[in-house]
Write a protein that holds these residues in place. Structure first.
Motif, PDB file in Angstrom:
ATOM      1  N   CYS A   1      23.396  -0.900 -17.892  1.00 13.67           N
ATOM      2  CA  CYS A   1      23.140  -1.410 -16.773  1.00 13.67           C
ATOM      3  C   CYS A   1      21.439  -2.303 -17.522  1.00 13.67           C
ATOM      4  O   CYS A   1      20.647  -1.977 -18.490  1.00 13.67           O
ATOM      5  CB  CYS A   1      23.083  -0.610 -15.459  1.00 13.67           C
ATOM      6  SG  CYS A   1      21.880   0.277 -14.890  1.00 13.67           S
TER       7      CYS A   1
ATOM      8  N   GLN B   1      23.241 -13.282 -14.718  1.00 21.12           N
ATOM      9  CA  GLN B   1      22.131 -11.869 -14.576  1.00 21.12           C
ATOM     10  C   GLN B   1      21.274 -12.751 -15.069  1.00 21.12           C
ATOM     11  O   GLN B   1      19.894 -11.948 -15.270  1.00 21.12           O
ATOM     12  CB  GLN B   1      22.519 -10.586 -15.606  1.00 21.12           C
ATOM     13  CG  GLN B   1      24.052 -10.135 -15.388  1.00 21.12           C
ATOM     14  CD  GLN B   1      24.032  -8.870 -16.339  1.00 21.12           C
ATOM     15  OE1 GLN B   1      22.828  -8.006 -16.881  1.00 21.12           O
ATOM     16  NE2 GLN B   1      25.177  -7.608 -16.514  1.00 21.12           N
TER      17      GLN B   1
ATOM     18  N   ARG C   1      19.635 -14.220 -16.834  1.00 24.85           N
ATOM     19  CA  ARG C   1      19.279 -14.616 -18.470  1.00 24.85           C
ATOM     20  C   ARG C   1      18.983 -16.750 -18.909  1.00 24.85           C
ATOM     21  O   ARG C   1      20.193 -17.137 -18.721  1.00 24.85           O
ATOM     22  CB  ARG C   1      19.948 -13.923 -20.058  1.00 24.85           C
ATOM     23  CG  ARG C   1      19.300 -12.733 -19.390  1.00 24.85           C
ATOM     24  CD  ARG C   1      20.697 -11.531 -20.851  1.00 24.85           C
ATOM     25  NE  ARG C   1      19.401 -10.423 -20.875  1.00 24.85           N
ATOM     26  CZ  ARG C   1      20.222  -9.475 -20.219  1.00 24.85           C
ATOM     27  NH1 ARG C   1      21.113  -9.600 -19.467  1.00 24.85           N
ATOM     28  NH2 ARG C   1      19.853  -7.929 -20.030  1.00 24.85           N
TER      29      ARG C   1
HETATM   30  N1  URA Z   1      24.278  -4.012 -19.214  1.00 22.65           N
HETATM   31  C1  URA Z   1      24.063  -5.173 -18.228  1.00 22.65           C
HETATM   32  O1  URA Z   1      25.194  -5.654 -18.135  1.00 22.65           O
HETATM   33  N2  URA Z   1      23.528  -6.117 -18.446  1.00 22.65           N
HETATM   34  C2  URA Z   1      22.316  -5.875 -19.102  1.00 22.65           C
HETATM   35  O2  URA Z   1      21.032  -6.115 -18.691  1.00 22.65           O
HETATM   36  C3  URA Z   1      22.629  -3.815 -19.985  1.00 22.65           C
HETATM   37  C4  URA Z   1      23.525  -3.589 -20.281  1.00 22.65           C
END
Ligand code: URA
Ligand code: R1P
Length: 303
Positions: A99, A186, A188
């Motif tokens: 993660c 996420q 990014r």
């Molecule tokens: N897995 C993810 O989904 N995000 C990360 O930032 C690292 C691993």
């Protein structure tokens, strides 16, 4: 299901998957866990055409399976539903993944995900986008779901075993966000796309201040466990259909690969070091967990 009783995507059949399961993303992680299986018991291995790897054997004499599923919410959905359809009795499933950390956990730590919500791209918002700015609308670019929980007892066992192995200072427990992209949802940023995600991580902290990790599967596991049809109660007069009777018990932990606060990313050597320690901790918590009813040992089982 095929006429030979094999499910469509995982290609396993009754007797090839145990009631206790570790699920991981990468095949190499599954193989690293499989190195801990009892040497004196048979080991079953199958890679499906769709890329699911199933390994079944025994750990400390208890039948267990390790399933490598790849990445993302749909892969977790295929795995949970297809396995559920061919195993009798209760299932205990622990996801061991990786993660990103948006809290105090630095790379190399392990996060026990005791609960999860989903962050999904709101496609409607993007349909309103003209040129560089979205047309004013009530829509938000990302949807946040409600929170779903791990099984508290299984989760506690995972946490205690990981603390025993890594020490309290390297194990964090808290709320996870499962995202439908490694990139946009996420937070990014990507110059090639208009993702409207520059404030996403601060929005997560506004809505769920206790959120500490981001990954891509745990929510679906917890959501399906909660949606799983309760097993029949021993006392057929009882109307109790609470969580304790669900046919799937789920928990999750993840290694911190990306530190979204400092922007550090883990090295592959470090990943192997963590996995070597974590695998026994996770397996111990799985075999120590009581299930109400398991697939009967019979001649059709690979263990
Ligand atoms: N897995 C993810 O989904 N995000 C990360 O930032 C690292 C691993
Ligand atoms: C992204 O790199 C992948 O890593 C994480 C995410 O959930 C996603 O699947 O988990 P795994 O290491 O288990 O794959």
């Amino acid at each position: 299901m095929s006429d030979k009783g094999r499910v469509y995507h995982l290609e396993v059949k009754r007797g090839e998957v145990a009631n206790r399961i570790i699920t991981v993303g990468e095949h190499s992680r599954a193989e690293e866990f499989a190195q801990c299986l009892d040497k004196d018991a048979p080991v079953f291995r199958l890679i499906s055409k769709r890329g699911f790897l199933t390994i079944t054997g025994k750990y400390k004499g208890v039948p267990i399976s390790i399933v490598g599923i790849g990445m993302g919410l749909p892969m977790m959905d295929f795995f949970v539903r297809e396995v559920r359809s061919i195993v009798d009795g209760q299932l205990a499933i622990i996801r061991f993944g990786s993660c990103g950390s948006i809290g105090a956990a630095r790379i190399g730590s392990v996060i026990v995900q005791n609960s999860a919500f989903a962050i999904t791209r709101n496609y409607n918002y993007f349909s309103d986008t003209e040129d560089l700015e979205p047309v004013s609308s009530d829509e938000k670019p990302y949807n946040f779901s409600k929170i779903f929980h791990a099984d508290p007892e299984l989760c506690k066992k995972v946490e205690l075993e990981l603390i025993k192995s890594f020490g309290e200072e390297h194990v964090f427990t808290g709320l996870n966000a499962t995202c439908d992209s490694f990139y946009s949802s996420q937070g990014r940023e990507d110059v090639n796309f208009r993702d409207y995600n520059s404030n996403l991580i601060s929005s997560i902290h506004d809505i769920y201040p206790e959120a500490i990790s981001l990954e891509m599967e745990t929510f679906m596991l917890f959501h399906l466990a909660k949606s799983s049809t309760p097993l029949p109660l021993k006392d057929s007069n009882s109307k109790n259909t609470n969580n304790s009777n669900h046919s799937i018990k789920a928990a999750a932990a993840a290694m911190v690969f990306a530190d979204r606060v400092t922007n550090d990313f883990i090295s592959s050597d470090k990943v192997h070091d963590i996995q070597k320690v974590a695998r026994n901790a996770v397996l111990n918590s799985l075999v120590d967990f009581d299930l109400t009813y398991v697939h009967p040992d019979d001649d059709d089982c690979v263990w």
